[in-house]
Structures are given as C-alpha cells and as structure tokens.
Design an enzyme around this catalytic site. Structure first.
Site, mmCIF file in Angstrom:
data_model
loop_
_atom_site.group_PDB
_atom_site.id
_atom_site.type_symbol
_atom_site.label_atom_id
_atom_site.label_comp_id
_atom_site.label_asym_id
_atom_site.label_seq_id
_atom_site.Cartn_x
_atom_site.Cartn_y
_atom_site.Cartn_z
ATOM 1 C CB THR A 87 5.515 8.572 15.953
ATOM 2 O OG1 THR A 87 6.924 8.454 15.703
ATOM 3 C CG2 THR A 87 5.191 7.941 17.297
ATOM 4 C CB CYS B 92 12.658 9.508 9.736
ATOM 5 S SG CYS B 92 13.224 8.023 8.881
ATOM 6 C CD GLU C 90 12.209 4.460 9.145
ATOM 7 O OE1 GLU C 90 12.142 5.473 9.893
ATOM 8 O OE2 GLU C 90 12.217 4.514 7.925
ATOM 9 N N GLY D 131 1.782 5.161 13.024
ATOM 10 C CA GLY D 131 2.356 3.897 13.478
ATOM 11 C C GLY D 131 1.699 3.391 14.754
ATOM 12 C CD GLU E 114 9.684 13.060 11.889
ATOM 13 O OE1 GLU E 114 10.617 12.480 11.313
ATOM 14 O OE2 GLU E 114 8.599 12.511 12.172
ATOM 15 N N GLY F 25 6.584 5.574 8.328
ATOM 16 C CA GLY F 25 5.799 6.803 8.334
ATOM 17 C C GLY F 25 5.828 7.453 9.702
ATOM 18 C CE LYS G 109 -2.546 3.461 1.341
ATOM 19 N NZ LYS G 109 -1.967 4.813 1.631
#
Length: 487
Positions: free
Chosen positions: A239, A293, A259, A242, A392, A237, A184
């Site tokens: 956090t 990242c 990750e 995730g 971030e 992608g 995806k």
C-alpha cells in the site's frame, strides 16, 4: 542463465543495460541464480517510447490476430514448463509444486483465457433516447453505443510472490485489449519475466508491443511510472508504494489499477466446521510462505471455540515440513530475502512485547543454516489494537482475536485500513452470506479460501483501486467511448 536474461527487452531487441547487472539470489540457498540487468532512466523512457510507437498498429490489429498470438504464447510457455518452473523456484523460493502448478501453469492459463478475451465484444448498445427540440438541435431519437477502447501504453509493475502468474495477469488482458506494455518486474525475481518476454516474441508479438526493464533500486520503477509516454499504471505490491505511484499518476492524469496490501479477516463462528476453517486458514502458513495479500492472517473466532481452534491450528502448523523448496516433500519454503525474514521476525518479537502468546513458531526452523526461512507462527491472546493484528506482516504468521457475538465479529473485521478479501466460516450458509454482504472487502470467501477466476478481484479502502480478473480485467485495461447518432 540464458543470454537474453542479462539484457533488457526494448523495442523487440535484447539490449545491454546501461548500468550493468545485479545478482538475483536464491532464497533457499543464498546462491546466485543469475544476473539481472540494471536499466538507466533513459532506457526506461526508451522502452515507453517504443511501446508508444508500437501502439497505433497493435491497437488496430484484428482481435483474432491478437488472440492467436496469446494462444501461441501459452503453448510456448507450457512447452518449457519444467525449465521455467525450475527458474521460478530458484529465484522466488516457491516449492516445486507451487512453481509448476500455481506460477508457470497459471501464467499459461491466463494467456489462454485472454486469447478468448481478445475476441469478446467491445460494444454495448444503449437504449435509444427521445429528445425534444431545444438549444442542442431538432427533436429526434438518438441511438448510442458504448465502445471499449485500449488505454494506450500500460506500465505493469509486478510483485515478487509470483513472477509468472502476476505479470501474465497484467500483460495478457492488456495486450488482448490492444494496449502495449512496459513491464517492470520485482527486483528479487525478474528473470522469469524475461522468459515470458522471450515466449511472447517467439509467439509473434510485434516489436515494441512488450518491453521489459529491471533494476535493483526504486529508480527504474519510478521512471516506468513517470515516463511521459505511459498512459496507465497497473501495480501489485504494498500500500505504501501504491500510494506514491497513485500520487504520480494523479499529477499526470494517468489511469491506474492498484492491487495492494491486505490483512484478511477470517471470521470463525461458533457453528463452524473447525477442521475446514483450519485447512483454509492454514494456507497462510504454507502458500508462498504467507507472502500473499489474500491470506486469512487475522483470525476472529467466537470465544466459545477459541481454544479448540487454536489447538487445531497449532497442530496443523507442526505438521508442515519446512525446508528446501526443491524437495518435493517440502510445504513451507523460504521467504524472499534476508531483509524480509528480518522484518517478519521483528513483527513476531513485537507481538511478544505487545502481550501476544507465541503458540507455535517464533524462532528460525532448526537445521536450516542457509536460506531465509521463517517457521509457521501462531500468535494467540491478541487484542485488536496490537500492531501485529492491524498491520500486514506478509509472512507465515497468523494472529487470533476472540469475539463474543456476531455484531462484534463484524465490527472487528471491518476495523481495518485494508479490505481485500475476508472469509466467513459457519455451518449456516445463509447466515454466512448475510455476514459476507456486511463486510467492507472486495471479496469474501464463504467456507473456502478458493477463488472463482472469473469473479472480480480488488480491494476496498487501502487494499486497492479498480478490479481485474476474468472479463473485469479487459474493462480495467480499456477506456469507454460513447458514439451517438440520430435515429
């Protein structure tokens, strides 16, 4: 746009999407690159079911056969490198050099690497154990073997910053281990992944082993995670996303490889080679326009060299050509979308309000009326409690925070919810290694932002779960089975 790009790839067939198409936009020109298919939830489940059906046969293929297919896929990707790089540049906004060398070429290299990985040993002998007689049976010597087995059906949810290398880094090791996959891609630049699927099909991947589904909203990704036929989710992608995926995986006891975000600390000590440090930190301004990242975005510098480092970083940023990624002279291209540009700009404005000083950048680059451009931006006068320091940003923005001694520097570096990759610059390599071992990060670069592509990659804390790259990826996409017998 080739014919396949407007269709889903399910069970070895190019399939019309149930919910139509959406436009993929060139971040540099704001023009339409092509149309990507909108899958329905039912079609995503169909893709997972196709992967489930293909799994038994694929998992039993000889490793040499899987290796040959992955090798052919690498050849086919390189055969059409120029065309693939042009598409990647158009849909991701990467510069020409990055699209060719760091996206398409790296993808081919990863298929080549895991062609070799397919034939790596999967058995690990365990020392025999002497057991005395008891409730479990007679006395004897028991041998044991640990065997890595494929997990099953793996959903690969990939990132927008590298539409070739990131999917290849998931698909290649998963296939090498005998898994089947549902890919995806990120909605912003999915067309390259369909090109990858086409290469794999031409290379001889059996029907159902690789499936690709796309959509502009969250629904397709959610279905690719919660589909009952899926055994594992590999995600790159943010956090926040995730965490939601991990919650769903927890409910279904699905394996996961995550990750996630990062806010890399670059510790610049008083004895550092400042030019080398600037060259490393400066990649945040240029590489993927800061959309990476692993970037050293959080510069922690010894107060005695702070002013000199800031001046050198500002000069470095000023020298970077910003503009059309199709122009070979361009170093800094656009960010992925208007929404992301607005997000980065909002963080810069937040930094101003928090009291940071904008040394360079902070405004849209002059002369670029179209496209989603952000000027390389340096924020000084920062304190560690500012949101621009802690969160971030994922753009070409670097923040600078001073420290007075080594202990304070290490404490500031570790005062983060992230822990992906940190960096240490020092003229004393032994000192730098000593500090590196203290940092709570999945990786530490000592006087470099370079990577060893056999070293494990992943994060501490909210930067992820698990490790991949090199042979570590083969372990990530496998389950360990113990086989025990009496000697």
């Amino acid at each position: 746009m080739n014919g396949e790009a407007g269709r889903l790839f399910i069970g070895g067939e190019w399939t019309e999407p149930a919910d139509g198409h959406y436009e993929v936009i060139n971040p540099a020109t704001e023009e339409v690159v092509g149309l990507a298919p909108e899958a329905s939830r039912a079609q995503v489940y169909e893709a997972a079911a196709a992967a489930r059906e293909a799994f038994p046969a694929w998992s039993r293929t000889k490793p040499e056969e899987r290796a040959a297919i992955l090798d052919r896929a690498a050849d086919l990707i390189l055969r059409d490198l120029a065309s693939h790089a042009g598409l990647a540049r158009a849909e991701s906004g990467a510069t020409t050099a990055t699209a060719r060398g760091m996206q398409v070429a790296v993808a081919a290299a990863r298929f080549r690497r895991y062609a070799k990985g397919a034939v790596e040993p999967v058995e690990e002998p365990i020392a025999p154990q002497i057991n005395e007689a008891g409730p479990m049976g007679r006395a004897g010597i028991f041998g044991a073997l640990a065997v890595r087995r494929p997990v099953g059906v793996v959903t690969c949810v990939t990132s927008y910053n590298n539409p070739w290398a990131n999917p290849a880094g998931k698909v290649a090791p998963a296939l090498a281990m005998g898994n089947t996959v549902v890919v995806k891609p990120a909605p912003q630049d999915p067309l390259s992944v369909y090109r990858m699927a086409r290469a794999l099909a031409e290379a001889g991947v059996p029907a159902g082993v690789v499936n690709v589904v796309t959509g502009s909203g969250a629904g397709v990704g959610e279905a690719a995670v919660d589909a009952p036929d899926v055994d594992m989710v590999s995600f790159t992608g943010s956090t926040a996303v995730g965490q939601r995926i991990a919650e769903e995986c927890g409910r279904g006891m699905k394996r996961q490889l995550m990750e996630l975000g990062g806010k890399g600390a670059a510790l610049v000590l008083e004895d550092a080679d400042l030019d080398a440090a600037v060259a490393g930190i400066g990649t945040t301004f240029s590489f993927y326009s800061g959309q990476i990242c692993t970037a050293p975005t959080r510069v922690l510098v010894h107060r005695s060299v702070q002013d000199e480092l800031i001046a050198k970083l500002a000069a470095y940023a000023h020298r970077l050509p910003v503009g059309d990624p199709a122009d070979r002279a361009t170093v800094v291209g656009p960010v992925i979308s208007a929404a992301h540009r607005d997000r980065v700009e909002a963080y810069v404005e937040l930094g101003r309000k928090e009291g940071a000083r904008v040394v360079t950048g902070g405004a849209r680059p002059a002369g670029l009326d179209r496209g989603f451009y952000v000027a390389p931006t340096l924020l000084a006068g920062c304190t560690h409690d500012m949101r621009v320091v802690r969160e971030e940003i994922f753009g070409p923005v670097v923040v600078v925070v001073p420290f007075d001694d080594e202990e304070e520097g290490v404490a500031l570096a570790d005062d983060s919810e992230y822990g992906l990759i940190d960096y240490v610059w020092s003229g004393d390599v032994a000192r730098a290694f000593r500090i590196a071992r203290r940092l709570r990060a999945g990786g530490v670069g000592v006087n470099t932002v370079g990577r060893n592509m056999e070293a494990p990659f992943g994060g501490f804390r909210k930067s992820g779960v698990g490790r991949d790259v090199g042979s570590y990826a083969l372990r990530a996409y496998s389950e360990t089975q113990a086989i025990v017998w009496p000697g």
